[in-house]
Design an enzyme around this catalytic site. Structure first.
Site, mmCIF file in Angstrom:
data_model
loop_
_atom_site.group_PDB
_atom_site.id
_atom_site.type_symbol
_atom_site.label_atom_id
_atom_site.label_comp_id
_atom_site.label_asym_id
_atom_site.label_seq_id
_atom_site.Cartn_x
_atom_site.Cartn_y
_atom_site.Cartn_z
ATOM 1 N N TYR A 1 -14.025 19.530 -14.780
ATOM 2 C CA TYR A 1 -14.513 18.154 -14.814
ATOM 3 C C TYR A 1 -15.657 18.009 -13.814
ATOM 4 C CZ TYR A 1 -14.897 13.227 -13.969
ATOM 5 O OH TYR A 1 -15.419 11.966 -13.786
ATOM 6 N N ARG B 1 0.816 -1.226 0.000
ATOM 7 C CA ARG B 1 0.000 0.000 0.000
ATOM 8 C C ARG B 1 0.843 1.267 0.000
ATOM 9 N NH1 ARG B 1 -2.207 1.779 4.491
ATOM 10 N NH2 ARG B 1 -2.548 -0.282 5.375
ATOM 11 N N LYS C 1 -6.724 8.933 -19.145
ATOM 12 C CA LYS C 1 -6.940 9.561 -20.453
ATOM 13 C C LYS C 1 -5.675 9.447 -21.318
ATOM 14 C CE LYS C 1 -10.714 10.833 -18.321
ATOM 15 N NZ LYS C 1 -11.732 9.873 -18.015
ATOM 16 N N ASP D 1 -5.501 20.821 -13.109
ATOM 17 C CA ASP D 1 -5.854 19.577 -13.797
ATOM 18 C C ASP D 1 -5.390 19.747 -15.247
ATOM 19 O OD1 ASP D 1 -7.057 17.540 -15.234
ATOM 20 O OD2 ASP D 1 -8.937 17.598 -14.099
HETATM 21 C C1 LIG Z 1 -10.293 16.473 -16.988
HETATM 22 C C2 LIG Z 1 -10.585 15.336 -16.062
HETATM 23 N N1 LIG Z 1 -10.118 15.377 -14.810
HETATM 24 C C3 LIG Z 1 -10.352 14.371 -13.939
HETATM 25 C C4 LIG Z 1 -11.087 13.248 -14.299
HETATM 26 C C5 LIG Z 1 -11.309 12.152 -13.305
HETATM 27 O O1 LIG Z 1 -10.448 11.092 -13.616
HETATM 28 P P1 LIG Z 1 -10.749 9.548 -13.306
HETATM 29 O O2 LIG Z 1 -11.990 9.156 -14.092
HETATM 30 O O3 LIG Z 1 -9.497 8.863 -13.743
HETATM 31 O O4 LIG Z 1 -10.992 9.437 -11.837
HETATM 32 C C6 LIG Z 1 -11.583 13.163 -15.589
HETATM 33 C C7 LIG Z 1 -12.378 11.983 -15.993
HETATM 34 O O5 LIG Z 1 -13.164 12.022 -16.921
HETATM 35 C C8 LIG Z 1 -11.327 14.224 -16.490
HETATM 36 O O6 LIG Z 1 -11.803 14.207 -17.749
#
Ligand SMILES: Cc1ncc(COP(=O)(O)O)c(C=O)c1O
Length: 380
Positions: A102, A50, A200, A175
């Site tokens: 997001y 972990r 992604k 992000d």
């Molecule tokens: C821009 C963005 N940030 C964060 C996330 C969250 O990521 P995860 O689905 O890997 O938890 C996403 C998911 O669609 C995203 O498109």
């Protein structure tokens, strides 16, 4: 590998070679536990699965290098990575976040983070003045931004946001899932923490859910984030970490292709009689274009949105008629995806009802354009 081009760093995964077997590709380490030395020490640095797994080492080292950071941690998902940053704050801390971001994280901030004691203000982060007005020196501890931001691809000036944050005594976290380090290096622009949904582009093949954080400095705040990962246990599986490294080896090639095709699709559909608007920072008329041109290098990303003339029903009918594009959520994979964003985000979404989000993959550009053309024509 100190001064190598990002393409070389990625393709060779920093040039790692297994010291005992001379293998070019690192193994998967499924072991959850590690031998303690006879004198009771753990000199290998590994004790239990972990806190750390040897399979995390290479993807974390590569992403840290590509971002120009001082430390990197992978997580079980993008959400696990993002929420670790907020959980490292203290109840009562003030946070400024974007209105366009997001949606899953926006919901978490509106619901869980607020209940837990963070005070979150949502502002138009593409306007530096709005950020400036929202921060409260001494009380604001974090500005969170996303650029380009889901699902309108609004651009935030990272350097300006960093200056505003730092002047107020706050950190800037971004992000950067859509830009990836191949297009933007936020730490060079002043960001303190860079977050990725590695699900992604970093992995790029729609077969791993993963997240990552990169820090500009290894400081006390970063120690807190690392402790949260260890104690909350939101870690990657070892096979997922191995796949992530494999995916990152082709990040530069995939991004180059996605950006080129997204730009071609955006330019093709500007002024199209069945399209009300094309949202893509690579278009000179898009509001964030000038800032994007300054802070994105090598392309404007593989994500764009189209607003379909005829409103919500025409948008949903267009998505229903495509055959090359796949109707699915997520983004950043080698296959192109189309999604009626307001349907998935639900009430409170800033996504206009006529908006279709397009994640451009690596297929032939003419096939993608032709498929959208026939779908739009069929809707009438
Ligand atoms: C821009 C963005 N940030 C964060 C996330 C969250 O990521 P995860 O689905 O890997 O938890 C996403 C998911 O669609 C995203 O498109």
């Amino acid at each position: 590998m100190e001064s190598r081009h990002p393409a070389t760093l990625a393709a060779q995964a920093l040039g790692w070679i297994d010291p005992s077997t001379k293998a070019l590709i690192p193994p998967v380490h499924p072991s959850t536990t590690f031998i303690r030395d006879p004198d009771n020490q753990y000199r290998s640095g590994f004790s239990y699965g972990r806190p750390m797994n040897p399979t995390f080492v290479q993807p974390e080292a590569l992403l840290m290098k590509l971002e120009g950071g001082a430390a990197c941690l992978t997580f079980a998902s993008g959400m696990a990575a993002a929420t670790a940053v907020f959980l490292a704050l203290r109840p009562g801390d003030h946070v400024v976040a974007p209105q366009v971001m997001y949606w899953g994280l926006r919901n978490w901030l509106k619901n869980f983070a607020a209940e837990w004691g963070l005070i979150v203000d949502f502002v138009d982060a593409s306007a530096a003045d709005a950020l400036k007005t929202a921060v409260e020196p001494g009380r604001t501890k974090l500005i969170w931004i996303e650029s380009p931001a889901n699902p309108t691809w609004a651009i935030t000036d990272i350097a300006a946001a960093a200056e505003i944050a730092h002047r107020a005594g706050a950190r800037l976290a971004i992000d950067s899932t859509v830009a990836t380090p191949m297009l933007t290096r936020p730490i060079e622009l002043g960001a303190d923490i860079v977050m990725h949904s590695a699900t992604k582009y970093l992995n790029g093949h729609s077969d791993v859910v993963a997240g990552a954080l990169v820090a500009a400095r290894h400081d006390e705040f970063w120690e807190r984030i690392a402790a949260i990962r260890t104690s909350n246990g939101a870690i990657l599986g070892s096979f997922e970490a191995w796949l992530l490294l494999r995916g990152m080896r082709t990040l530069h090639l995939r991004l180059e292709r996605c950006c080129g095709t997204a730009q071609a699709i955006a330019e093709h559909f500007v002024g199209h009689r069945r399209i009300a608007a094309v949202l893509y920072p690579g278009l000179p008329d898009c509001p964030g274009h000038a800032v994007a041109a300054r802070q994105m290098h090598g392309g404007f990303g593989g994500m764009l949105s189209i607003r379909v003339a005829g409103g919500e029903s025409a948008a949903i009918a267009t998505a229903a008629r495509v055959t090359v594009w796949k109707r699915a959520t997520s983004l950043g994979g080698v296959e192109s995806l189309i999604e009626h964003r307001a349907s998935i985000e639900g009430p409170g979404s800033p996504a206009p009802p006529d908006l279709l989000r397009l994640s451009v993959g690596i297929e032939d550009a003419a096939d993608l354009i032709g498929d959208l053309e026939q779908a739009l024509a069929g809707v009438g």
